[in-house]
Design a protein around this motif. Structure first.
Motif, mmCIF file in Angstrom:
data_model
loop_
_atom_site.group_PDB
_atom_site.id
_atom_site.type_symbol
_atom_site.label_atom_id
_atom_site.label_comp_id
_atom_site.label_asym_id
_atom_site.label_seq_id
_atom_site.Cartn_x
_atom_site.Cartn_y
_atom_site.Cartn_z
ATOM 1 N N GLY A 98 0.806 -1.211 0.000
ATOM 2 C CA GLY A 98 0.000 0.000 0.000
ATOM 3 C C GLY A 98 0.841 1.264 0.000
ATOM 4 N N ILE A 99 0.168 2.385 0.136
ATOM 5 C CA ILE A 99 0.816 3.680 0.010
ATOM 6 C C ILE A 99 1.944 3.855 1.028
ATOM 7 C CG2 ILE A 99 -0.795 4.865 1.585
ATOM 8 C CD1 ILE A 99 -0.627 7.270 -0.386
ATOM 9 N N GLY A 100 3.016 4.494 0.572
ATOM 10 C CA GLY A 100 4.162 4.731 1.444
ATOM 11 C C GLY A 100 5.238 5.483 0.687
ATOM 12 N N SER A 101 6.361 5.670 1.331
ATOM 13 C CA SER A 101 7.483 6.363 0.698
ATOM 14 C C SER A 101 8.465 5.362 0.126
ATOM 15 C CB SER A 101 8.191 7.276 1.703
ATOM 16 O OG SER A 101 8.735 6.529 2.772
ATOM 17 N N LEU A 102 9.084 5.756 -0.975
ATOM 18 C CA LEU A 102 10.199 5.017 -1.569
ATOM 19 C C LEU A 102 11.387 5.969 -1.621
ATOM 20 C CD1 LEU A 102 8.990 2.983 -4.696
ATOM 21 C CD2 LEU A 102 9.788 2.096 -2.507
ATOM 22 N N GLN A 103 12.497 5.549 -1.028
ATOM 23 C CA GLN A 103 13.696 6.383 -0.995
ATOM 24 C C GLN A 103 14.864 5.633 -1.615
ATOM 25 O OE1 GLN A 103 16.088 7.620 2.793
ATOM 26 N NE2 GLN A 103 14.715 9.330 2.319
ATOM 27 N N TRP A 104 15.614 6.340 -2.435
ATOM 28 C CA TRP A 104 16.783 5.761 -3.085
ATOM 29 C C TRP A 104 17.734 5.194 -2.045
ATOM 30 C CZ3 TRP A 104 17.217 4.773 -8.089
ATOM 31 C CH2 TRP A 104 18.471 4.471 -8.626
ATOM 32 N N PHE A 105 18.188 3.966 -2.250
ATOM 33 C CA PHE A 105 19.075 3.299 -1.300
ATOM 34 C C PHE A 105 20.498 3.813 -1.481
ATOM 35 C CE2 PHE A 105 21.958 -0.168 -0.132
ATOM 36 C CZ PHE A 105 21.522 -0.457 1.157
ATOM 37 N N ILE A 106 21.128 4.194 -0.383
ATOM 38 C CA ILE A 106 22.484 4.722 -0.422
ATOM 39 C C ILE A 106 23.477 3.596 -0.140
ATOM 40 C CG2 ILE A 106 24.124 6.347 0.603
ATOM 41 C CD1 ILE A 106 21.861 7.627 -1.034
ATOM 42 N N GLU A 107 24.305 3.310 -1.100
ATOM 43 C CA GLU A 107 25.378 2.333 -0.907
ATOM 44 C C GLU A 107 26.451 2.964 -0.024
ATOM 45 O OE1 GLU A 107 25.470 -0.719 -2.076
ATOM 46 O OE2 GLU A 107 23.955 -0.752 -3.665
ATOM 47 N N CYS A 108 26.769 2.311 1.081
ATOM 48 C CA CYS A 108 27.722 2.902 2.022
ATOM 49 C C CYS A 108 28.300 1.814 2.920
ATOM 50 C CB CYS A 108 27.028 3.969 2.877
ATOM 51 S SG CYS A 108 25.740 3.305 3.954
ATOM 52 N N ASP A 109 29.253 2.203 3.739
ATOM 53 C CA ASP A 109 29.802 1.337 4.779
ATOM 54 C C ASP A 109 28.973 1.578 6.036
ATOM 55 O OD1 ASP A 109 31.200 0.051 6.766
ATOM 56 O OD2 ASP A 109 33.162 0.860 6.218
ATOM 57 N N PHE A 110 28.131 0.616 6.386
ATOM 58 C CA PHE A 110 27.201 0.823 7.494
ATOM 59 C C PHE A 110 27.885 0.755 8.865
ATOM 60 C CE2 PHE A 110 24.233 -0.208 4.080
ATOM 61 C CZ PHE A 110 23.324 0.819 4.246
ATOM 62 N N ARG A 111 29.185 0.543 8.895
ATOM 63 C CA ARG A 111 29.912 0.674 10.153
ATOM 64 C C ARG A 111 30.157 2.141 10.483
ATOM 65 N NH1 ARG A 111 34.854 -3.139 8.525
ATOM 66 N NH2 ARG A 111 34.561 -1.797 6.684
ATOM 67 N N GLU A 112 29.995 2.999 9.496
ATOM 68 C CA GLU A 112 30.155 4.436 9.714
ATOM 69 C C GLU A 112 28.819 5.064 10.091
ATOM 70 O OE1 GLU A 112 33.784 6.080 7.076
ATOM 71 O OE2 GLU A 112 31.906 5.791 5.966
ATOM 72 N N TYR B 77 32.316 12.111 12.727
ATOM 73 C CA TYR B 77 32.777 13.308 13.438
ATOM 74 C C TYR B 77 34.182 13.087 14.003
ATOM 75 C CZ TYR B 77 33.156 17.170 16.670
ATOM 76 O OH TYR B 77 33.618 18.284 17.333
ATOM 77 N N ALA B 78 34.424 11.884 14.533
ATOM 78 C CA ALA B 78 35.717 11.616 15.175
ATOM 79 C C ALA B 78 36.829 11.356 14.167
ATOM 80 C CB ALA B 78 35.579 10.423 16.120
ATOM 81 N N ASP B 79 36.509 10.671 13.077
ATOM 82 C CA ASP B 79 37.558 10.157 12.188
ATOM 83 C C ASP B 79 37.614 10.836 10.827
ATOM 84 O OD1 ASP B 79 38.018 8.293 14.219
ATOM 85 O OD2 ASP B 79 36.665 6.821 13.313
ATOM 86 N N ALA B 80 36.631 11.653 10.490
ATOM 87 C CA ALA B 80 36.590 12.233 9.143
ATOM 88 C C ALA B 80 36.271 13.728 9.231
ATOM 89 C CB ALA B 80 35.549 11.506 8.281
ATOM 90 N N PRO B 81 37.233 14.527 9.658
ATOM 91 C CA PRO B 81 36.961 15.968 9.809
ATOM 92 C C PRO B 81 36.523 16.643 8.517
ATOM 93 C CG PRO B 81 39.318 15.485 9.991
ATOM 94 C CD PRO B 81 38.612 14.179 10.052
ATOM 95 N N GLU B 82 36.838 16.038 7.371
ATOM 96 C CA GLU B 82 36.410 16.631 6.102
ATOM 97 C C GLU B 82 34.887 16.610 5.949
ATOM 98 O OE1 GLU B 82 37.047 12.218 5.241
ATOM 99 O OE2 GLU B 82 38.024 13.790 6.435
ATOM 100 N N THR B 83 34.199 15.832 6.778
ATOM 101 C CA THR B 83 32.737 15.787 6.709
ATOM 102 C C THR B 83 32.068 16.818 7.604
ATOM 103 O OG1 THR B 83 32.480 14.161 8.510
ATOM 104 C CG2 THR B 83 32.852 13.291 6.280
ATOM 105 N N HIS B 84 32.832 17.528 8.422
ATOM 106 C CA HIS B 84 32.228 18.390 9.448
ATOM 107 C C HIS B 84 31.327 19.469 8.851
ATOM 108 C CE1 HIS B 84 35.141 17.376 12.984
ATOM 109 N NE2 HIS B 84 34.578 16.304 12.453
ATOM 110 N N ARG B 85 31.710 20.022 7.709
ATOM 111 C CA ARG B 85 30.881 21.065 7.102
ATOM 112 C C ARG B 85 29.499 20.515 6.762
ATOM 113 N NH1 ARG B 85 29.862 22.708 1.823
ATOM 114 N NH2 ARG B 85 31.403 21.240 0.980
#
Length: 233
Positions: free
Chosen positions: A90-104, A110-118
């Protein structure tokens, strides 16, 4: 957003592959396909929602509204999200699946990737505008190409202030002028597509939150120390 993503999500056939674990509501991994083209998506049917006292049924509308808000700002923080009426449950949302490392997640980024802070601080700003009640650490992803995303926005846009988030590391930081310019139009009116998915009180509250940000010019501070979701991840 890409034309391919919208075509597959809007028009593709939807095949249930399995339920995603550790979700409060029933959430499914699906495959969407048009001819020989196929991709994964996340399906959240209204029929799988647990009734809540403070949100009306139809959380899928808020998922779509968050995507439209992000797109109207041209921030690209939320994966492409559509509403599908004809879907397996039935009715609902469909969202594009993001391929990623789910350990992150937020804490590791925040701790290991300061380039993401912005981008993480931008999500904090977005969550205040959207009044996100459930920004867990695991709701922040970094795609395989390094792009940072926010997902799971079903508990957003309440008229009552309900912000709960793990992103407080940037509290009190000045909001860049460019971002203030981006959000300024929201103080006068919500984007039409967003407003259509919310009620009048929710739209007015969104405008008021933006007005406060434009006055303060800094990211919000939690002086109570209690505005955290649970579990944190």
């Amino acid at each position: 957003m890409s034309g391919r993503e919208l075509t597959l999500l809007d028009r593709g056939s939807v095949e249930l592959l399995g339920r995603l674990p550790r979700s409060s509501n029933e959430t499914f991994l699906v495959q969407v396909s048009c001819g020989d083209d196929a991709a994964y998506a996340v399906y959240k049917p209204e029929a799988g929602e647990i009734p809540l006292s403070d949100f009306e049924p139809g959380l899928y509308r808020r998922e779509r509204a968050a995507y439209l808000l992000s797109e109207s700002l041209e921030w690209g923080l939320v994966p492409t999200t559509v509403i599908r009426e004809e879907a397996p449950l039935g009715i609902g949302s469909l969202q594009w699946f993001i391929e990623c490392d789910f350990r992150e997640h937020y804490f590791t980024l925040y701790a290991d990737a300061p380039e993401t802070h912005r981008h993480l601080s931008q999500i904090a700003l977005f969550d205040y505008i959207a009044n996100n009640t459930d920004r867990k650490s695991g709701h922040v992803l970094r795609g395989l190409n390094g792009r940072v995303w926010g997902i799971d926005h079903g508990l957003c846009f309440s008229a009552a202030f309900k912000l709960r988030t793990v992103i407080w590391d940037f509290a009190g930081d000045p909001i860049p002028d460019a971002l203030l310019e981006d959000i300024a139009p929201l103080a006068e009116a919500a984007p039409p597509g967003v407003a259509e998915l919310l009620d009048d009180a929710e739209v007015a509250a969104l405008q008021q939150r933006v007005q406060r940000l434009l006055h303060a010019r800094v990211l919000p501070v939690d002086r109570t120390g209690m505005r955290y979701p649970w579990p944190l991840v």
